[in-house]
Design a protein around this motif. Sequence first.
Motif, PDB file in Angstrom:
ATOM      1  N   CYS A   1       0.833  -1.202   0.000  1.00 60.29           N
ATOM      2  CA  CYS A   1       0.000   0.000   0.000  1.00 60.29           C
ATOM      3  C   CYS A   1       0.873   1.261   0.000  1.00 60.29           C
ATOM      4  O   CYS A   1       0.557   2.236  -0.680  1.00 60.29           O
ATOM      5  CB  CYS A   1      -0.939  -0.036   1.201  1.00 60.29           C
ATOM      6  SG  CYS A   1      -2.291   1.137   1.086  1.00 60.29           S
ATOM      7  N   ALA A   2       1.967   1.234   0.751  1.00 62.68           N
ATOM      8  CA  ALA A   2       2.893   2.375   0.772  1.00 62.68           C
ATOM      9  C   ALA A   2       3.507   2.588  -0.615  1.00 62.68           C
ATOM     10  O   ALA A   2       3.653   3.728  -1.075  1.00 62.68           O
ATOM     11  CB  ALA A   2       3.974   2.149   1.821  1.00 62.68           C
ATOM     12  N   ARG A   3       3.852   1.503  -1.277  1.00 62.05           N
ATOM     13  CA  ARG A   3       4.396   1.604  -2.637  1.00 62.05           C
ATOM     14  C   ARG A   3       3.368   2.262  -3.564  1.00 62.05           C
ATOM     15  O   ARG A   3       3.702   3.149  -4.361  1.00 62.05           O
ATOM     16  CB  ARG A   3       4.775   0.212  -3.146  1.00 62.05           C
ATOM     17  CG  ARG A   3       5.546   0.246  -4.435  1.00 62.05           C
ATOM     18  CD  ARG A   3       6.041  -1.128  -4.873  1.00 62.05           C
ATOM     19  NE  ARG A   3       6.857  -1.748  -3.842  1.00 62.05           N
ATOM     20  CZ  ARG A   3       6.612  -2.963  -3.310  1.00 62.05           C
ATOM     21  NH1 ARG A   3       5.583  -3.672  -3.727  1.00 62.05           N
ATOM     22  NH2 ARG A   3       7.399  -3.464  -2.398  1.00 62.05           N
ATOM     23  N   HIS A   4       2.118   1.864  -3.431  1.00 54.84           N
ATOM     24  CA  HIS A   4       1.043   2.458  -4.229  1.00 54.84           C
ATOM     25  C   HIS A   4       0.929   3.951  -3.932  1.00 54.84           C
ATOM     26  O   HIS A   4       0.815   4.774  -4.841  1.00 54.84           O
ATOM     27  CB  HIS A   4      -0.279   1.740  -3.931  1.00 54.84           C
ATOM     28  CG  HIS A   4      -1.416   2.194  -4.778  1.00 54.84           C
ATOM     29  ND1 HIS A   4      -2.206   3.284  -4.449  1.00 54.84           N
ATOM     30  CD2 HIS A   4      -1.893   1.717  -5.952  1.00 54.84           C
ATOM     31  CE1 HIS A   4      -3.119   3.439  -5.378  1.00 54.84           C
ATOM     32  NE2 HIS A   4      -2.957   2.512  -6.295  1.00 54.84           N
ATOM     33  N   PHE A   5       0.966   4.310  -2.641  1.00 57.73           N
ATOM     34  CA  PHE A   5       0.887   5.713  -2.241  1.00 57.73           C
ATOM     35  C   PHE A   5       2.029   6.513  -2.878  1.00 57.73           C
ATOM     36  O   PHE A   5       1.808   7.609  -3.406  1.00 57.73           O
ATOM     37  CB  PHE A   5       0.949   5.829  -0.711  1.00 57.73           C
ATOM     38  CG  PHE A   5       0.903   7.237  -0.205  1.00 57.73           C
ATOM     39  CD1 PHE A   5      -0.309   7.872   0.036  1.00 57.73           C
ATOM     40  CD2 PHE A   5       2.073   7.949   0.030  1.00 57.73           C
ATOM     41  CE1 PHE A   5      -0.356   9.180   0.488  1.00 57.73           C
ATOM     42  CE2 PHE A   5       2.038   9.260   0.493  1.00 57.73           C
ATOM     43  CZ  PHE A   5       0.822   9.871   0.724  1.00 57.73           C
ATOM     44  N   LEU A   6       3.243   5.972  -2.838  1.00 53.87           N
ATOM     45  CA  LEU A   6       4.394   6.684  -3.399  1.00 53.87           C
ATOM     46  C   LEU A   6       4.299   6.801  -4.918  1.00 53.87           C
ATOM     47  O   LEU A   6       4.758   7.799  -5.488  1.00 53.87           O
ATOM     48  CB  LEU A   6       5.692   5.988  -2.987  1.00 53.87           C
ATOM     49  CG  LEU A   6       6.021   6.090  -1.495  1.00 53.87           C
ATOM     50  CD1 LEU A   6       7.203   5.201  -1.148  1.00 53.87           C
ATOM     51  CD2 LEU A   6       6.269   7.537  -1.092  1.00 53.87           C
ATOM     52  N   GLN A   7       3.711   5.823  -5.582  1.00 51.85           N
ATOM     53  CA  GLN A   7       3.515   5.926  -7.031  1.00 51.85           C
ATOM     54  C   GLN A   7       2.518   7.037  -7.356  1.00 51.85           C
ATOM     55  O   GLN A   7       2.666   7.723  -8.365  1.00 51.85           O
ATOM     56  CB  GLN A   7       3.026   4.592  -7.597  1.00 51.85           C
ATOM     57  CG  GLN A   7       4.099   3.536  -7.606  1.00 51.85           C
ATOM     58  CD  GLN A   7       3.570   2.155  -7.961  1.00 51.85           C
ATOM     59  OE1 GLN A   7       2.361   1.915  -7.960  1.00 51.85           O
ATOM     60  NE2 GLN A   7       4.481   1.236  -8.245  1.00 51.85           N
ATOM     61  N   ARG A   8       1.528   7.215  -6.499  1.00 53.19           N
ATOM     62  CA  ARG A   8       0.525   8.272  -6.696  1.00 53.19           C
ATOM     63  C   ARG A   8       1.070   9.648  -6.297  1.00 53.19           C
ATOM     64  O   ARG A   8       0.533  10.665  -6.730  1.00 53.19           O
ATOM     65  CB  ARG A   8      -0.726   7.990  -5.874  1.00 53.19           C
ATOM     66  CG  ARG A   8      -1.442   6.750  -6.253  1.00 53.19           C
ATOM     67  CD  ARG A   8      -2.409   7.035  -7.367  1.00 53.19           C
ATOM     68  NE  ARG A   8      -3.173   5.832  -7.631  1.00 53.19           N
ATOM     69  CZ  ARG A   8      -3.509   5.439  -8.835  1.00 53.19           C
ATOM     70  NH1 ARG A   8      -3.201   6.153  -9.873  1.00 53.19           N
ATOM     71  NH2 ARG A   8      -4.181   4.336  -8.997  1.00 53.19           N
ATOM     72  N   HIS A   9       2.082   9.667  -5.452  1.00 49.71           N
ATOM     73  CA  HIS A   9       2.677  10.919  -4.954  1.00 49.71           C
ATOM     74  C   HIS A   9       4.193  10.867  -5.119  1.00 49.71           C
ATOM     75  O   HIS A   9       4.935  10.828  -4.128  1.00 49.71           O
ATOM     76  CB  HIS A   9       2.313  11.137  -3.482  1.00 49.71           C
ATOM     77  CG  HIS A   9       0.852  11.148  -3.221  1.00 49.71           C
ATOM     78  ND1 HIS A   9       0.067  12.260  -3.450  1.00 49.71           N
ATOM     79  CD2 HIS A   9       0.008  10.175  -2.794  1.00 49.71           C
ATOM     80  CE1 HIS A   9      -1.191  11.967  -3.146  1.00 49.71           C
ATOM     81  NE2 HIS A   9      -1.256  10.709  -2.751  1.00 49.71           N
ATOM     82  N   PRO A  10       4.685  10.879  -6.358  1.00 49.92           N
ATOM     83  CA  PRO A  10       6.126  10.720  -6.596  1.00 49.92           C
ATOM     84  C   PRO A  10       6.973  11.818  -5.957  1.00 49.92           C
ATOM     85  O   PRO A  10       8.144  11.601  -5.647  1.00 49.92           O
ATOM     86  CB  PRO A  10       6.254  10.717  -8.125  1.00 49.92           C
ATOM     87  CG  PRO A  10       4.991  11.333  -8.624  1.00 49.92           C
ATOM     88  CD  PRO A  10       3.940  11.050  -7.601  1.00 49.92           C
ATOM     89  N   GLU A  11       6.387  12.972  -5.718  1.00 55.96           N
ATOM     90  CA  GLU A  11       7.141  14.062  -5.081  1.00 55.96           C
ATOM     91  C   GLU A  11       7.524  13.713  -3.644  1.00 55.96           C
ATOM     92  O   GLU A  11       8.458  14.312  -3.089  1.00 55.96           O
ATOM     93  CB  GLU A  11       6.331  15.372  -5.114  1.00 55.96           C
ATOM     94  CG  GLU A  11       5.121  15.398  -4.194  1.00 55.96           C
ATOM     95  CD  GLU A  11       3.873  14.682  -4.695  1.00 55.96           C
ATOM     96  OE1 GLU A  11       2.847  14.764  -3.996  1.00 55.96           O
ATOM     97  OE2 GLU A  11       3.920  14.040  -5.758  1.00 55.96           O
TER      98      GLU A  11
END
Length: 119
Positions: A76-86
């Motif tokens: 889920c964290a990986r998904h979050f980081l893909q959605r928020h690359p900044e």
Amino acid sequence: MRVLGDRFENQAAEWLQRRGWSLLARNYRCKLGELDIVARDGNTLVFVEVRARSDRRFPGAAASVDRRKQLRLLRCARHFLQRHPELATGPCRFDVIAFEPRQSAPGHQLNWIRSAFTA
């Protein structure tokens, strides 16, 4: 049950904010799971899992974040980081805030486990 969970998540969020953390997201949901709190502790992005137990007969709240749960949080964290690359450029960690019933007093004790597990 969700009302009780919300209460503990609110307490955890307030506790983090009193320590100067910036809350970025709460209850981030995706098809892979849910992140209770995403926050900044200085320049570190922290994914916080909030757990609570009300009965001492069962394993502790922190112990309930088993390997299966950890893998779900990682995905889920990986998904979050893909959605928020900044937000993906700095260090990240996974913390657990566990609310355990007090031994001889009413209420729960907050236990913060910094860097509870690694990716």
